[in-house]
Design a protein around this motif. Structure first.
Motif, PDB file in Angstrom:
ATOM      1  N   ARG A 178       7.365  24.183 -53.759  1.00 28.52           N
ATOM      2  CA  ARG A 178       6.460  24.043 -52.608  1.00 28.52           C
ATOM      3  C   ARG A 178       6.955  24.792 -51.386  1.00 28.52           C
ATOM      4  O   ARG A 178       6.180  25.122 -50.507  1.00 28.52           O
ATOM      5  CB  ARG A 178       6.264  22.566 -52.268  1.00 28.52           C
ATOM      6  N   THR A 179       8.260  25.032 -51.310  1.00 29.71           N
ATOM      7  CA  THR A 179       8.739  25.739 -50.110  1.00 29.71           C
ATOM      8  C   THR A 179       8.710  27.237 -50.357  1.00 29.71           C
ATOM      9  O   THR A 179       9.128  27.740 -51.408  1.00 29.71           O
ATOM     10  CB  THR A 179      10.183  25.337 -49.740  1.00 29.71           C
ATOM     11  N   GLU A 180       8.185  27.928 -49.369  1.00 25.77           N
ATOM     12  CA  GLU A 180       8.092  29.383 -49.478  1.00 25.77           C
ATOM     13  C   GLU A 180       9.120  30.000 -48.536  1.00 25.77           C
ATOM     14  O   GLU A 180       9.069  29.731 -47.330  1.00 25.77           O
ATOM     15  CB  GLU A 180       6.695  29.829 -49.068  1.00 25.77           C
ATOM     16  N   PRO A 181      10.081  30.795 -49.039  1.00 26.09           N
ATOM     17  CA  PRO A 181      11.097  31.313 -48.125  1.00 26.09           C
ATOM     18  C   PRO A 181      10.510  32.349 -47.178  1.00 26.09           C
ATOM     19  O   PRO A 181       9.603  33.091 -47.537  1.00 26.09           O
ATOM     20  CB  PRO A 181      12.109  31.979 -49.072  1.00 26.09           C
ATOM     21  N   GLY A 182      11.019  32.372 -45.948  1.00 20.48           N
ATOM     22  CA  GLY A 182      10.682  33.451 -45.036  1.00 20.48           C
ATOM     23  C   GLY A 182      11.610  34.633 -45.332  1.00 20.48           C
ATOM     24  O   GLY A 182      12.445  34.556 -46.233  1.00 20.48           O
ATOM     25  N   VAL A 183      11.435  35.715 -44.563  1.00 18.04           N
ATOM     26  CA  VAL A 183      12.307  36.866 -44.796  1.00 18.04           C
ATOM     27  C   VAL A 183      13.244  37.072 -43.616  1.00 18.04           C
ATOM     28  O   VAL A 183      12.911  36.779 -42.480  1.00 18.04           O
ATOM     29  CB  VAL A 183      11.499  38.173 -45.033  1.00 18.04           C
ATOM     30  N   ASP A 184      14.432  37.567 -43.934  1.00 16.94           N
ATOM     31  CA  ASP A 184      15.370  37.978 -42.900  1.00 16.94           C
ATOM     32  C   ASP A 184      15.597  39.462 -43.131  1.00 16.94           C
ATOM     33  O   ASP A 184      16.087  39.871 -44.181  1.00 16.94           O
ATOM     34  CB  ASP A 184      16.679  37.193 -43.082  1.00 16.94           C
ATOM     35  N   SER A 185      15.154  40.285 -42.179  1.00 17.81           N
ATOM     36  CA  SER A 185      15.213  41.720 -42.447  1.00 17.81           C
ATOM     37  C   SER A 185      16.071  42.456 -41.430  1.00 17.81           C
ATOM     38  O   SER A 185      15.753  43.545 -41.010  1.00 17.81           O
ATOM     39  CB  SER A 185      13.810  42.307 -42.494  1.00 17.81           C
ATOM     40  N   ALA A 186      17.194  41.822 -41.026  1.00 20.76           N
ATOM     41  CA  ALA A 186      18.071  42.500 -40.072  1.00 20.76           C
ATOM     42  C   ALA A 186      18.451  43.888 -40.604  1.00 20.76           C
ATOM     43  O   ALA A 186      18.394  44.865 -39.874  1.00 20.76           O
ATOM     44  CB  ALA A 186      19.298  41.662 -39.800  1.00 20.76           C
ATOM     45  N   VAL A 187      18.827  44.007 -41.845  1.00 23.51           N
ATOM     46  CA  VAL A 187      19.028  45.324 -42.481  1.00 23.51           C
ATOM     47  C   VAL A 187      18.390  45.293 -43.863  1.00 23.51           C
ATOM     48  O   VAL A 187      17.327  45.846 -44.086  1.00 23.51           O
ATOM     49  CB  VAL A 187      20.514  45.691 -42.654  1.00 23.51           C
ATOM     50  N   THR A 188      19.061  44.580 -44.778  1.00 24.65           N
ATOM     51  CA  THR A 188      18.488  44.431 -46.107  1.00 24.65           C
ATOM     52  C   THR A 188      17.571  43.221 -46.064  1.00 24.65           C
ATOM     53  O   THR A 188      17.921  42.213 -45.457  1.00 24.65           O
ATOM     54  CB  THR A 188      19.619  44.177 -47.123  1.00 24.65           C
ATOM     55  N   MET A 189      16.401  43.342 -46.683  1.00 23.58           N
ATOM     56  CA  MET A 189      15.479  42.218 -46.607  1.00 23.58           C
ATOM     57  C   MET A 189      15.841  41.163 -47.649  1.00 23.58           C
ATOM     58  O   MET A 189      15.763  41.412 -48.852  1.00 23.58           O
ATOM     59  CB  MET A 189      14.053  42.710 -46.838  1.00 23.58           C
ATOM     60  N   VAL A 190      16.271  40.007 -47.165  1.00 25.77           N
ATOM     61  CA  VAL A 190      16.669  38.911 -48.051  1.00 25.77           C
ATOM     62  C   VAL A 190      15.927  37.642 -47.636  1.00 25.77           C
ATOM     63  O   VAL A 190      15.422  37.573 -46.513  1.00 25.77           O
ATOM     64  CB  VAL A 190      18.206  38.675 -47.997  1.00 25.77           C
ATOM     65  N   PRO A 191      15.898  36.618 -48.513  1.00 25.20           N
ATOM     66  CA  PRO A 191      15.260  35.360 -48.107  1.00 25.20           C
ATOM     67  C   PRO A 191      16.044  34.745 -46.950  1.00 25.20           C
ATOM     68  O   PRO A 191      17.268  34.883 -46.900  1.00 25.20           O
ATOM     69  CB  PRO A 191      15.377  34.475 -49.349  1.00 25.20           C
ATOM     70  N   ASP A 192      15.357  34.047 -46.046  1.00 29.30           N
ATOM     71  CA  ASP A 192      16.060  33.493 -44.886  1.00 29.30           C
ATOM     72  C   ASP A 192      16.727  32.157 -45.186  1.00 29.30           C
ATOM     73  O   ASP A 192      17.327  31.555 -44.314  1.00 29.30           O
ATOM     74  CB  ASP A 192      15.134  33.400 -43.658  1.00 29.30           C
ATOM     75  N   GLU A 193      16.582  31.689 -46.403  1.00 29.09           N
ATOM     76  CA  GLU A 193      17.326  30.504 -46.827  1.00 29.09           C
ATOM     77  C   GLU A 193      17.573  30.649 -48.327  1.00 29.09           C
ATOM     78  O   GLU A 193      16.868  31.410 -49.002  1.00 29.09           O
ATOM     79  CB  GLU A 193      16.532  29.229 -46.542  1.00 29.09           C
ATOM     80  N   PRO A 194      18.598  29.944 -48.856  1.00 33.22           N
ATOM     81  CA  PRO A 194      18.900  30.125 -50.283  1.00 33.22           C
ATOM     82  C   PRO A 194      17.715  29.739 -51.171  1.00 33.22           C
ATOM     83  O   PRO A 194      16.995  28.784 -50.872  1.00 33.22           O
ATOM     84  CB  PRO A 194      20.077  29.179 -50.528  1.00 33.22           C
ATOM     85  N   ILE A 195      17.519  30.509 -52.230  1.00 31.11           N
ATOM     86  CA  ILE A 195      16.493  30.134 -53.219  1.00 31.11           C
ATOM     87  C   ILE A 195      17.232  29.575 -54.432  1.00 31.11           C
ATOM     88  O   ILE A 195      18.021  30.289 -55.063  1.00 31.11           O
ATOM     89  CB  ILE A 195      15.659  31.364 -53.661  1.00 31.11           C
ATOM     90  N   GLU A 196      16.977  28.304 -54.708  1.00 33.53           N
ATOM     91  CA  GLU A 196      17.652  27.695 -55.864  1.00 33.53           C
ATOM     92  C   GLU A 196      16.744  27.790 -57.091  1.00 33.53           C
ATOM     93  O   GLU A 196      15.547  27.495 -57.011  1.00 33.53           O
ATOM     94  CB  GLU A 196      17.967  26.237 -55.560  1.00 33.53           C
ATOM     95  N   MET A 197      17.349  28.191 -58.196  1.00 34.16           N
ATOM     96  CA  MET A 197      16.568  28.369 -59.420  1.00 34.16           C
ATOM     97  C   MET A 197      17.139  27.510 -60.540  1.00 34.16           C
ATOM     98  O   MET A 197      18.361  27.432 -60.708  1.00 34.16           O
ATOM     99  CB  MET A 197      16.656  29.835 -59.883  1.00 34.16           C
TER     100      MET A 197
END
Ligand code: HEM
Length: 463
Positions: free
Chosen positions: A439-458
């Protein structure tokens, strides 16, 4: 009131936020993200937007039209150099390596290093990629057995660091992997802080705890790299890795070899430019697969039945792309690992009637262009078939440019695509990954490399 620029000629006016808008923009950046903000600006003002960097007030222009990107990267590339942040702050990290250098020095380095990234050289690393992936997958068996989720980005960063490390230092990587990873972690934070030219930065000479940590990490990494170079002297020909290739390479015109400092600069460049980006591409591919079960299953099907084996085929430029490659390409469209990069105009230039003043910066954003609904049908949908060979040529040039373009195009792009295809195929052949919190959708952190702004647990399950 939005402001227009005041070019003296009869150039087209360029819209952009007002002074108050710019302050709000700076405040937003402290809370939000560069790439999504640029997308908002494009929607509000159109394909050319005038901005200002809050740090030093440099004029900056977002160019959000494929033809304008082509102009900067190809047709008039001589007029654009890398922006100050590459020369100054990043220069501290990468020295005069390929990513940060310019002019004759860059041309000589590029000429000398290019053969190491031709497709036959890149193919020779495929077994190493498969081995490192399998070691990771064996580790995942414990997670699957205990139903213990993995931190997706952390796993992808670890495997891609081991891969680029092994490609550079062969067996020596095993001895130094932990130290290199720890030092890189500190430097990565620094890298992100410094390239994000729109956020205020702490001057490097201030003896803050952060700056001290960075300088310790940099010294430690330098120490390891210089020791490795030293140990290799006299062992020429015994190793088949990038370090040996760098040490043996001669400039085809002058016959000159690189000195130790230059070798260090290139190694630091490959280490940082070469693992963050591939890890980001893989992370977003997995995320999108988990959100699109039909594609996930199709990929699994193709890998296990079409080839009848799990030996991870991969395709290069001219080949018919594997389904895994299409998935990675489509993921890099929606979440480009490098979402925006910056050039500086040497002389005043006119692009389609818009005047770009000398000394100003231009922002080229993959994130904005890859999601433009005029260029991409239903852009937020994950549809790997967009990258089937026959449709490849239908797109306007520079509607898709995850690796940049022109003469400064990413030298590691074949390596990255080979690596991502192999990691993905071997892993999807064996496991299914599902979001722990769908249900939670991660935002993006794109300071340089675009990564999820919080950990994605799988959650990891054997098929
Ligand atoms: C998915 C993975 C990757 C992406 C999306 C990516 C993206 C990019 C982009 C956009 C640029 C151009 C930057 C600019 O013009 O300012 C670039 C340059 C570069 N990349 Fe990559 N990269 C990836 C993987 C790699 C790998 C695996 C390596 C090395 C092993 C690498 C090494 C470099 C170097 C050395 C440059 C500078 C090239 C030059 O200026 O001559 N990259 N990359």
């Amino acid at each position: 009131m939005p402001q227009q620029n005041t070019a003296t000629t009869d150039a087209k006016p360029i819209p952009g936020p007002s002074e108050t808008g710019l302050l709000k923009q700076a405040a937003r950046l402290l809370r939000e993200d560069t790439a999504t903000m640029l997308e908002d600006l494009r929607q509000r003002y159109g394909p050319v937007v005038r901005l200002r960097t809050p740090t030093d007030g440099t004029e900056a222009y977002l160019l959000a039209e494929p033809a304008y990107v082509q102009h900067v990267l190809e047709s008039n590339q001589g007029n654009y150099r890398k922006a100050a942040v590459y020369r100054d702050e990043l220069g501290e990290l990468f020295g005069r390596g390929l990513l940060t250098s310019e002019g004759d020095h860059w041309s000589r380095q590029h000429r000398t290093i290019r053969p190491m990234f031709r497709s036959d050289s890149v193919r020779s690393f495929a077994d190493l990629v498969a081995e490192q992936t399998d070691a990771m997958l064996d580790r995942w068996a414990n997670h699957a057995a205990r139903d213990e989720p993995i931190d997706l980005l952390a796993e992808m960063e670890r495997v891609t660091l081991l891969i680029i490390g092994k490609a550079m230092f062969s067996t020596d990587m095993e001895t130094h992997a932990e130290d290199i990873a720890a030092a890189l972690d500190v430097l990565r934070t620094e890298f992100q802080r410094q390239t994000n030219s729109v956020r205020p930065t702490i001057p490097e000479w201030l003896p803050t705890p952060h700056n001290r940590r960075v300088s310790v990490a940099r010294d430690e990494l330098n120490g390891i790299v210089y020791d490795l170079i030293e140990q290799r002297r006299g062992q020429a020909g015994e190793y088949d890795d990038l370090l040996s290739a760098l040490m043996a390479a001669r400039d085809e015109e002058t016959g000159e070899r690189m000195d130790d400092e230059q070798i260090r600069d290139e190694i630091m460049t490959f280490l940082l430019a070469g693992h963050e980006t591939t890890a980001a591409a893989l992370t977003w591919t997995w995320y999108l697969l988990a959100r699109n079960p039909a594609v996930h299953e199709e990929l699994h099907e193709q890998i296990t039945t079409a080839s009848g084996r799990r030996d991870a085929p991969f395709s290069f430029g001219g080949d018919d792309p594997t389904y895994a490659k299409r998935c990675v390409q489509e993921a890099m469209r929606i979440y480009p690992p490098v979402p925006v990069f910056v050039r500086e105009a040497r002389e005043t230039d006119t692009i389609d009637g818009y005047e770009i003043p000398a000394g100003s910066e231009v922002l080229l954003s993959q994130y904005v262009i890859h999601r433009d609904p005029d260029l991409w049908d239903d852009p937020s949908r994950f549809r790997p078939e967009r990258f089937a060979a026959r449709t490849d040529e239908d797109r306007p040039r520079y509607s898709y440019f995850p690796f940049g373009g022109g003469r400064r195009i990413c030298i590691g792009r074949q390596f990255a695509l080979m690596e991502d295809q192999i990691v993905l195929s071997r892993a999807v052949g064996r496991y299914r990954l599902d979001l722990r919190s769908p249900r939670t959708e991660p935002g993006v952190d794109s300071a340089v490399t675009m990564v999820p702004d919080e950990p994605i647990e799988m959650r990891v399950t054997e098929w």
